[in-house]
Scaffold this active site. Structure first.
Site: not given
Ligand code: PMP
Length: 574
Positions: A132, A209, A212, A235, A377
């Site tokens: 991401h 990270d 998910q 999430k 993203c």
């Molecule tokens: N890493 C991953 C794999 C994600 O899916 C996301 C959110 N889509 C993020 C990081 C970022 O999370 P946040 O926008 O809640 O900071």
């Protein structure tokens, strides 16, 4: 007895349960909102919603500061949440749990407070091709600041990090390895144990990270042996604006604060060096999201028992949903999954041959089905897979088999209608018939009157698609870098002409039908206007007059703002 009962679980989520009761009968479903965008954010159970309200009604005070009862109560609940998180992920100490805004901020803290102060030119940071942006850009920034180099782990055809390549990529030059536990597009559980072990063997620091993974897997940071693990509350059925940075105490101890301010200090002086608070407070400058953190504790309370359940009923149900959805999609001829095989969690990404992702997503929206289209993203992943974007269905344990069936039927209807339309167009072309476009529908007032007579998102969506057909195609040579509208999910091009009277006329095109329709609407507002009129025009009011605000409020997401910004830019150039 199974701890997890799908209908009891689902009943906890008022937004899904109560979305539009009038349509319940119509679809034979338990709600009219089919929410399949859970990888973006999950809906919230009643106990999380109640907690937020209860906090502001009964508990609101700043934490850690005042010597009064209310503040003590708030601080107790706030710190209790930290202990819950510590136990939830198996951390060694509460000192290792730092509150942040979300996974993004957690990663930025590690990049700026640790990597920035330790990396030297030539050091390497290893990421993975499916990251991401939140786990790419902070590292790119720190690489720029320090002269470090970014290296990328490739993927297998099924979308896993290719473990066979780790010895080639993670070497003695590697200082940080940062990768997702589960990709937000591919739904693959990456072999992070091997990656963490490899990082450790070369003396590199690992950051996982877990954004998910956290709602689907039981996490134990000590058995993973990672140095950092990050995630966001929203999430995992919790509130937005709260996240966690887990870090091994030894690293957090030696890291400099990320931000300065109240709460993160021991002593502040103009004559001596300011000293910093102990962990975890050293990283928590300013008033935190107290209500959010306390509500987050409720979401852990809600979720943790299902993840810890011996019968595995929660995960088995999630698997049942993935199986059903994946196999039903696989039967649709036009569906092309972006990697091989069924995903490990309910994140299913695909494209549809001959159809634009954005057209499909907005058409599904008219059926009350929320799915995502775009790059999610993960632009480098799209480039790696050689696609512009894709559709993503992401499931949660409150979704049902009936919802998936309705989604599949709706998708088939959309594809069927599109095929029927194409055949009709071909037949009229062969018969030499030219499509009659209504020349009167190109002025702003005509468009407003057209939409004022059109009720419901379904019909308005249809009108937008029909308007799209009236937009003359832009010559291929004119669809180039100069005319490209950047920031629009679909490819779209815009050309401006300027006459002696100082009036502008625009022509435009797009590869998505929905955007072509929107272009007709937008151009009607801006054509034959002066630069001043263009700058002053309020697109939000216009969309509100059209009754489109609740469906297509101008945003970067649907490309409308990007189109308007380009129009305004071009009008400033003369
Ligand atoms: N890493 C991953 C794999 C994600 O899916 C996301 C959110 N889509 C993020 C990081 C970022 O999370 P946040 O926008 O809640 O900071």
């Amino acid at each position: 007895m199974n701890l997890f009962e799908p209908h009891l679980f689902r009943r906890q989520f008022p937004l899904i349960e109560n979305y539009d009761k009038s349509l319940i009968e119509k679809n034979g479903l338990t709600s009219s909102l089919i929410y399949f965008d859970n990888a973006a954010t999950t809906q919230k159970p009643q106990q999380v919603i109640n907690s937020q309200q209860h906090y502001y009604q009964r508990l609101n005070a700043n934490v850690h500061r005042a010597s009064h009862q209310l503040s003590s109560k708030a601080t107790f609940a706030f710190e209790n949440a930290r202990t819950l998180v510590q136990n939830f992920i198996g951390a060694n100490s509460v000192k290792e749990i730092i509150w942040t805004k979300g996974a993004t901020e957690s990663i930025n803290i590690v990049a700026q407070s640790l990597a920035r102060n330790t990396l030297i030119p030539g050091d390497e940071v290893v990421l993975c091709a499916s990251e991401h942006h939140a786990n790419i850009v902070p590292w790119q920034i720190v690489a720029e600041q320090t002269g470090a180099i970014i290296k990328v782990l490739p993927l297998t055809n099924s979308g896993y990090i290719d473990i066979d390549e780790i010895d080639n990529i993670i070497t003695n030059n590697t200082k940080f390895v940062a990768c997702a536990h589960i990709s937000n597009v591919l739904g693959r559980i990456n072999p992070i144990k091997e990656i963490i072990a490899k990082a450790k063997s070369v003396g590199a620091i690992s950051l996982i990270d877990g954004a998910q993974a956290i709602a689907h897997l039981s996490i134990d940071v000590q058995s993973l042996e990672c140095d950092f693990y990050v995630f966001s509350a929203h999430k995992m059925y919790g509130p937005t604006g709260v996240g966690v940075l887990y870090g091994k105490e030894e690293h957090l101890e030696r890291m400099l604060p990320y931000q300065g301010g109240g709460e993160m200090i021991k002593a502040v002086s103009f004559t001596q060096a300011t000293t910093f608070n102990e962990l975890p407070f050293k990283f928590e400058a300013g008033t935190p999201n107290v209500a959010g953190v306390i509500a987050f504790a409720e979401s852990i309370d809600f979720l943790a028992p299902f993840l810890a359940d011996d019968t595995n009923s929660y995960n088995l149900y999630e698997q049942k949903l993935v199986d059903h959805c994946f196999h039903a999609l696989a039967k649709i001829e036009q569906v092309k999954f972006i990697v091989d095989g069924k995903p490990d969690i309910g994140v299913i990404a695909f494209t549809l041959t001959g159809h634009h992702n954005q057209d499909i997503a907005t058409s599904l929206d008219t059926y009350g089905i929320a799915i995502r289209s775009g790059h999610h993203c993960a632009m480098p992943l799209m480039a790696y897979l050689n696609i512009d974007g894709c559709l993503r269905v992401s499931l949660a344990a409150y979704n049902t088999i009936a919802e998936i069936d309705y989604f599949i039927e709706s998708l088939k209807n959309i594809l069927h209608d599109a095929a029927f339309e194409t055949i009709n167009e071909q037949v009229s072309k062969q018969a030499g018939e030219v499509r009659e476009t209504d020349p009167s529908v190109n002025e702003m007032d005509d468009i407003i009157s057209l939409f004022s007579n059109t009720k419901g998102w379904d019909s308005r969506h249809r009108e937008i698609m029909l308007l799209g057909k009236t937009l003359p195609r832009l010559d291929k040579a004119l669809r180039n870098e100069n005319t490209l509208i950047s920031g629009c999910e679909s490819l779209a091009w815009l050309k401006a002409e300027y006459n002696k009277e100082g009036l502008y006329t625009f022509s435009a095109d797009s590869d998505a039908k929905i955007i072509r329709g929107l272009l007709v609407i937008v151009l009607a507002a801006f054509n034959n206007k002066t630069a001043q009129q263009i700058i002053e025009f309020n697109i939000n009011n216009y969309f509100s007059d059209l009754g489109l605000m609740q469906h297509l409020s101008p945003s970067r997401g649907n490309g409308l703002l990007a189109i308007v910004a380009k129009i305004q830019l071009l009008s400033r150039e003369n």
